[in-house]
Design an enzyme around this catalytic site. Structure first.
Site, PDB file in Angstrom:
ATOM      1  N   GLY A 166       0.775  -1.236   0.000  1.00 65.38           N
ATOM      2  CA  GLY A 166       0.000   0.000   0.000  1.00 65.38           C
ATOM      3  C   GLY A 166       0.806   1.285   0.000  1.00 65.38           C
ATOM      4  O   GLY A 166       0.402   2.287  -0.576  1.00 65.38           O
ATOM      5  N   ASP A 222      -0.019   3.423   3.859  1.00 72.82           N
ATOM      6  CA  ASP A 222      -0.998   4.175   3.079  1.00 72.82           C
ATOM      7  C   ASP A 222      -2.119   4.719   3.960  1.00 72.82           C
ATOM      8  O   ASP A 222      -2.505   5.865   3.846  1.00 72.82           O
ATOM      9  CB  ASP A 222      -1.567   3.319   1.928  1.00 72.82           C
ATOM     10  CG  ASP A 222      -2.072   1.945   2.371  1.00 72.82           C
ATOM     11  OD1 ASP A 222      -1.963   1.609   3.572  1.00 72.82           O
ATOM     12  OD2 ASP A 222      -2.573   1.203   1.511  1.00 72.82           O
ATOM     13  N   ASP A 273      -6.585   2.297   9.394  1.00 71.00           N
ATOM     14  CA  ASP A 273      -8.009   1.953   9.354  1.00 71.00           C
ATOM     15  C   ASP A 273      -8.384   1.369  10.722  1.00 71.00           C
ATOM     16  O   ASP A 273      -8.546   2.122  11.677  1.00 71.00           O
ATOM     17  CB  ASP A 273      -8.221   0.982   8.191  1.00 71.00           C
ATOM     18  CG  ASP A 273      -9.673   0.655   7.924  1.00 71.00           C
ATOM     19  OD1 ASP A 273     -10.518   1.542   8.086  1.00 71.00           O
ATOM     20  OD2 ASP A 273      -9.978  -0.494   7.552  1.00 71.00           O
ATOM     21  N   LYS A 284      -8.440   6.979   8.766  1.00 69.80           N
ATOM     22  CA  LYS A 284      -9.880   6.739   8.829  1.00 69.80           C
ATOM     23  C   LYS A 284     -10.204   6.468  10.297  1.00 69.80           C
ATOM     24  O   LYS A 284     -10.433   5.327  10.712  1.00 69.80           O
ATOM     25  CB  LYS A 284     -10.195   5.499   7.983  1.00 69.80           C
ATOM     26  CG  LYS A 284     -11.389   5.604   7.067  1.00 69.80           C
ATOM     27  CD  LYS A 284     -11.795   4.243   6.544  1.00 69.80           C
ATOM     28  CE  LYS A 284     -11.151   3.852   5.233  1.00 69.80           C
ATOM     29  NZ  LYS A 284     -11.617   2.522   4.747  1.00 69.80           N
ATOM     30  N   PHE A 311     -14.521   3.261   1.592  1.00 67.92           N
ATOM     31  CA  PHE A 311     -13.416   2.487   1.022  1.00 67.92           C
ATOM     32  C   PHE A 311     -12.852   3.243  -0.173  1.00 67.92           C
ATOM     33  O   PHE A 311     -13.570   3.555  -1.117  1.00 67.92           O
ATOM     34  CB  PHE A 311     -13.885   1.086   0.612  1.00 67.92           C
ATOM     35  CG  PHE A 311     -12.737   0.150   0.417  1.00 67.92           C
ATOM     36  CD1 PHE A 311     -12.202  -0.552   1.486  1.00 67.92           C
ATOM     37  CD2 PHE A 311     -12.151   0.001  -0.840  1.00 67.92           C
ATOM     38  CE1 PHE A 311     -11.110  -1.397   1.322  1.00 67.92           C
ATOM     39  CE2 PHE A 311     -11.066  -0.845  -1.016  1.00 67.92           C
ATOM     40  CZ  PHE A 311     -10.550  -1.545   0.070  1.00 67.92           C
ATOM     41  N   VAL A 312     -11.572   3.563  -0.101  1.00 69.45           N
ATOM     42  CA  VAL A 312     -10.965   4.399  -1.136  1.00 69.45           C
ATOM     43  C   VAL A 312      -9.867   3.630  -1.877  1.00 69.45           C
ATOM     44  O   VAL A 312      -9.289   2.681  -1.347  1.00 69.45           O
ATOM     45  CB  VAL A 312     -10.375   5.695  -0.538  1.00 69.45           C
ATOM     46  CG1 VAL A 312     -11.470   6.588   0.008  1.00 69.45           C
ATOM     47  CG2 VAL A 312      -9.345   5.392   0.542  1.00 69.45           C
ATOM     48  N   ARG A 347      -4.149   0.732  -7.763  1.00 65.67           N
ATOM     49  CA  ARG A 347      -3.023   1.349  -7.049  1.00 65.67           C
ATOM     50  C   ARG A 347      -2.372   2.447  -7.888  1.00 65.67           C
ATOM     51  O   ARG A 347      -1.770   3.368  -7.370  1.00 65.67           O
ATOM     52  CB  ARG A 347      -1.939   0.308  -6.724  1.00 65.67           C
ATOM     53  CG  ARG A 347      -2.349  -0.736  -5.715  1.00 65.67           C
ATOM     54  CD  ARG A 347      -1.113  -1.482  -5.217  1.00 65.67           C
ATOM     55  NE  ARG A 347      -1.436  -2.786  -4.663  1.00 65.67           N
ATOM     56  CZ  ARG A 347      -1.811  -2.998  -3.400  1.00 65.67           C
ATOM     57  NH1 ARG A 347      -1.916  -1.993  -2.565  1.00 65.67           N
ATOM     58  NH2 ARG A 347      -2.076  -4.215  -2.982  1.00 65.67           N
TER      59      ARG A 347
HETATM   60  P1  IMP Z   1      -5.843  -1.706   9.298  1.00 62.37           P
HETATM   61  O1  IMP Z   1      -4.965  -2.833   9.765  1.00 62.37           O
HETATM   62  O2  IMP Z   1      -7.293  -2.040   9.413  1.00 62.37           O
HETATM   63  O3  IMP Z   1      -5.497  -0.375   9.914  1.00 62.37           O
HETATM   64  O4  IMP Z   1      -5.695  -1.575   7.741  1.00 62.37           O
HETATM   65  C1  IMP Z   1      -4.507  -1.618   7.158  1.00 62.37           C
HETATM   66  C2  IMP Z   1      -4.529  -1.897   5.695  1.00 62.37           C
HETATM   67  O5  IMP Z   1      -5.835  -2.107   5.170  1.00 62.37           O
HETATM   68  C3  IMP Z   1      -3.991  -0.704   4.970  1.00 62.37           C
HETATM   69  O6  IMP Z   1      -2.588  -0.739   4.933  1.00 62.37           O
HETATM   70  C4  IMP Z   1      -4.607  -0.862   3.617  1.00 62.37           C
HETATM   71  O7  IMP Z   1      -3.806  -1.691   2.827  1.00 62.37           O
HETATM   72  C5  IMP Z   1      -5.919  -1.559   3.870  1.00 62.37           C
HETATM   73  N1  IMP Z   1      -7.045  -0.605   3.816  1.00 62.37           N
HETATM   74  C6  IMP Z   1      -7.744  -0.083   4.833  1.00 62.37           C
HETATM   75  N2  IMP Z   1      -8.690   0.769   4.409  1.00 62.37           N
HETATM   76  C7  IMP Z   1      -8.588   0.775   3.060  1.00 62.37           C
HETATM   77  C8  IMP Z   1      -9.303   1.482   2.003  1.00 62.37           C
HETATM   78  O8  IMP Z   1     -10.218   2.293   2.218  1.00 62.37           O
HETATM   79  N3  IMP Z   1      -8.880   1.206   0.752  1.00 62.37           N
HETATM   80  C9  IMP Z   1      -7.876   0.337   0.446  1.00 62.37           C
HETATM   81  N4  IMP Z   1      -7.179  -0.314   1.386  1.00 62.37           N
HETATM   82  C10 IMP Z   1      -7.545  -0.101   2.685  1.00 62.37           C
HETATM   83 MG    MG Z   2      -1.888  -2.101   2.754  1.00 61.60          MG
END
Ligand code: IMP
Ligand code: MG
Length: 177
Positions: free
Chosen positions: A43, A100, A103, A131, A152-153, A165
Site C-alpha cells: 500500500g 498508506d 483503518d 480513517k 473504502f478508497v 493502485r
Molecule cells: P488496518 O490494519 O485495518 O489499519 O488496515 C490496514 C490496511 O488495510 C492498509 O494498509 C490498507 O492496505 C488496507 N485498507 C484499509 N482501508 C482501506 C481502504 O479504504 N482502501 C484500500 N485499502 C484499505
Molecule cells: Mg496495505
C-alpha cells in the site's frame, strides 16, 4: 471516469502539496538525528516513493510486506500476515513507519510491536490517510496527510483486489463485484 471508480476525494495536486509539506516537517524533525524509513508494502509503494524524493537529507529505507485483506474483499480478514520483515539493522536508530492508511489500526500496531523488538531509539508512524472512525486498536499517527470519512478508497497505492493502485489520485470505490 475509470470503470469502477466513484467520486475523486483527493486530487493529484492536493496529494503533491501535502507530501512535500510532510517532507519539510520530517526534515525539521529528523535531519539532525538521522532517520530510517520503513514502508509497508504494497500500500505505501507510491506514497513512500514520492515522499522520499522530497527529503533532502540522507535517509535509510527498508520495507515490510504485510497483508490484511483476503482477495477481493473490502473487509479486513481480522488478522495481519507479515510476509517479509526488514533486513536493515535499526538498533539505536530513529525509525519512521510509513503506510498508506490507518483503518482498524491492526496492521500498524502489529508492525510497531515487531519493530520494537529490534530496539530502535524511537518509532513514529506516518500515514497518507487516517480513517479514525474505523479504529479498533488504539493508535494515533504521528504524521498524517489527510483525515477521511468511513469510505473504502482506492488510488495512489491503495487497492481493491490489487487494482487501482496506479491511479494518481484518491477516489471512492464505485460499484464492485
Ligand atoms: P488496518 O490494519 O485495518 O489499519 O488496515 C490496514 C490496511 O488495510 C492498509 O494498509 C490498507 O492496505 C488496507 N485498507 C484499509 N482501508 C482501506 C481502504 O479504504 N482502501 C484500500 N485499502 C484499505
Ligand atoms: Mg496495505
Amino acid at each position: 471516469m475509470e470503470n469502477g471508480i466513484g467520486e475523486v476525494l483527493i486530487t493529484e495536486a492536493e496529494i503533491k502539496h501535502k507530501v512535500s509539506e510532510l517532507a519539510q516537517r520530517l526534515t525539521v524533525d529528523y535531519e539532525h538525528k538521522g532517520l530510517t524509513i520503513i514502508g509497508i508494502l504494497n500500500g505505501s509503494l507510491i506514497f513512500l516513493s514520492d515522499l522520499i524524493r522530497h527529503i533532502p537529507f540522507p535517509v535509510r529505507i527498508d520495507t515490510i510486506r504485510a497483508n490484511a485483506y483476503a482477495g477481493d474483499s473490502i473487509f479486513p480478514k481480522g488478522e495481519v500476515d507479515i510476509i517479509n520483515s526488514i533486513s536493515l539493522s535499526i538498533k539505536d536508530e530513529h525509525v519512521l513507519i510509513v503506510d498508506d492508511i490507518l483503518d482498524t489500526g491492526k496492521t500498524l500496531s502489529k508492525i510497531v510491536q515487531i519493530i520494537e523488538k529490534h530496539n530502535p531509539l524511537s518509532i513514529e508512524v506516518c500515514v497518507l490517510l487516517n480513517k479514525a472512525a474505523r479504529r479498533e486498536v488504539e493508535i494515533v499517527p504521528d504524521y498524517c496527510c489527510f483525515e477521511i470519512e468511513n469510505e473504502f478508497v482506492v488510488g495512489y497505492g491503495l487497492d481493491f483486489d490489487n487494482k487501482y493502485r496506479n491511479l494518481p489520485y484518491i477516489a471512492v470505490l464505485g460499484e464492485y463485484r
